[in-house]
Design an enzyme around this catalytic site. Structure first.
Site, PDB file in Angstrom:
ATOM      1  N   GLN A   1      -3.294  -0.316   6.443  1.00 54.60           N
ATOM      2  CA  GLN A   1      -4.490   0.505   6.247  1.00 54.60           C
ATOM      3  C   GLN A   1      -5.674  -0.317   5.734  1.00 54.60           C
ATOM      4  OE1 GLN A   1      -2.140   3.712   3.997  1.00 54.60           O
ATOM      5  NE2 GLN A   1      -3.672   4.897   5.113  1.00 54.60           N
TER       6      GLN A   1
ATOM      7  N   GLY B   1      -1.398   7.026  -2.023  1.00 51.83           N
ATOM      8  CA  GLY B   1      -0.708   5.840  -1.530  1.00 51.83           C
ATOM      9  C   GLY B   1      -1.555   5.119  -0.509  1.00 51.83           C
TER      10      GLY B   1
ATOM     11  N   HIS C   1       6.213   8.118   3.324  1.00 45.88           N
ATOM     12  CA  HIS C   1       4.993   8.033   4.123  1.00 45.88           C
ATOM     13  C   HIS C   1       4.497   6.573   4.187  1.00 45.88           C
ATOM     14  CE1 HIS C   1       0.889   9.820   5.287  1.00 45.88           C
ATOM     15  NE2 HIS C   1       0.624   8.557   5.051  1.00 45.88           N
ATOM     16  N   GLU C   2       4.515   5.881   3.042  1.00 43.74           N
ATOM     17  CA  GLU C   2       4.005   4.495   3.012  1.00 43.74           C
ATOM     18  C   GLU C   2       4.959   3.545   3.736  1.00 43.74           C
ATOM     19  OE1 GLU C   2       1.018   4.363   2.370  1.00 43.74           O
ATOM     20  OE2 GLU C   2       0.926   6.271   1.330  1.00 43.74           O
TER      21      GLU C   2
ATOM     22  N   LEU D   1      -5.116   8.660   4.544  1.00 44.50           N
ATOM     23  CA  LEU D   1      -6.469   8.109   4.439  1.00 44.50           C
ATOM     24  C   LEU D   1      -6.942   7.483   5.754  1.00 44.50           C
ATOM     25  CD1 LEU D   1      -6.233   6.445   0.906  1.00 44.50           C
ATOM     26  CD2 LEU D   1      -7.346   8.612   1.497  1.00 44.50           C
TER      27      LEU D   1
ATOM     28  N   HIS E   1       4.348   3.694   7.314  1.00 45.39           N
ATOM     29  CA  HIS E   1       3.184   2.887   7.712  1.00 45.39           C
ATOM     30  C   HIS E   1       3.591   1.434   8.012  1.00 45.39           C
ATOM     31  CE1 HIS E   1      -0.527   5.171   7.460  1.00 45.39           C
ATOM     32  NE2 HIS E   1      -0.225   5.662   6.280  1.00 45.39           N
TER      33      HIS E   1
HETATM   34 NI    NI Z   1      -1.043   7.315   5.307  1.00 46.79          NI
END
Ligand code: NI
Length: 180
Positions: A50, A45, A149-150, A108, A153
């Protein structure tokens, strides 16, 4: 085009991202680049902050492992992962359900750190698409986890914020070395 992935300590990762009101060619190009960047980094993802954009868009692809979920429904009907992956969505809304499960996560944007995170095991996700339609995805396993999780973010939340107090001690030391 593969984009540079912002790393821990970059303030964009702490922003509450803004809603996308208009999908234009820039957004569509960005979505393509995000998929390419995620694949290049072998991630499951990637969220817009990011790649240094504070907008509510993310991509997810967990289809490398068909066993990572036990069910998948798309718009109420049983579906296969390859029908919807890679997923691109904007302005997502999640409903969380099921018992909380602990699994190891990474990110990441936080290289070299992995930690166990407890999250609800089932997700119903309303995922507006770039073409104006809305996908309703219901799933468990890694897909439920990746979606949470995304979406975190997009709210400036990182997985290291959600780890248990005990695990936090060693993670904090490592985060300090990353310069924050
Ligand atoms: Ni992440």
């Amino acid at each position: 085009m593969v984009l540079e992935i912002t790393q821990y300590g970059n303030p964009v990762l702490r922003k509450k991202c803004s809603k996308i009101e208009v999908v234009d060619d820039d957004i569509r190009k960005l979505a393509d680049d995000m998929i390419e960047t995620m694949e290049d980094a072998q991630g499951v993802g990637l969220a817009a902050p990011q790649i240094d954009k504070d907008i509510r868009m993310a991509v997810v692809d967990v289809s490398h492992d068909p066993e990572c979920i036990s069910f998948l429904k798309v718009n109420g009907a049983d579906a296969k992962m390859e029908d919807v992956m890679p997923l691109v969505f904007i302005n997502p809304e999640l409903e969380l359900d099921g018992p909380r499960e602990i699994e190891t996560e990474g990110c990441l944007s936080i290289r070299d750190i992995q930690a166990k995170v407890k999250r609800p095991s089932i997700v119903k996700a309303l995922l507006p698409q770039l073409d104006g339609s809305v996908l309703v995805i219901e799933a468990d396993g890694l897909l439920a986890r990746a979606l949470q999780h995304e979406v975190d973010h997009l709210n400036g939340i990182l997985f290291v914020d959600r780890i248990s107090p005990a695990a936090k001690v060693s993670v904090k030391r490592k985060l300090k070395r990353l310069g924050n």
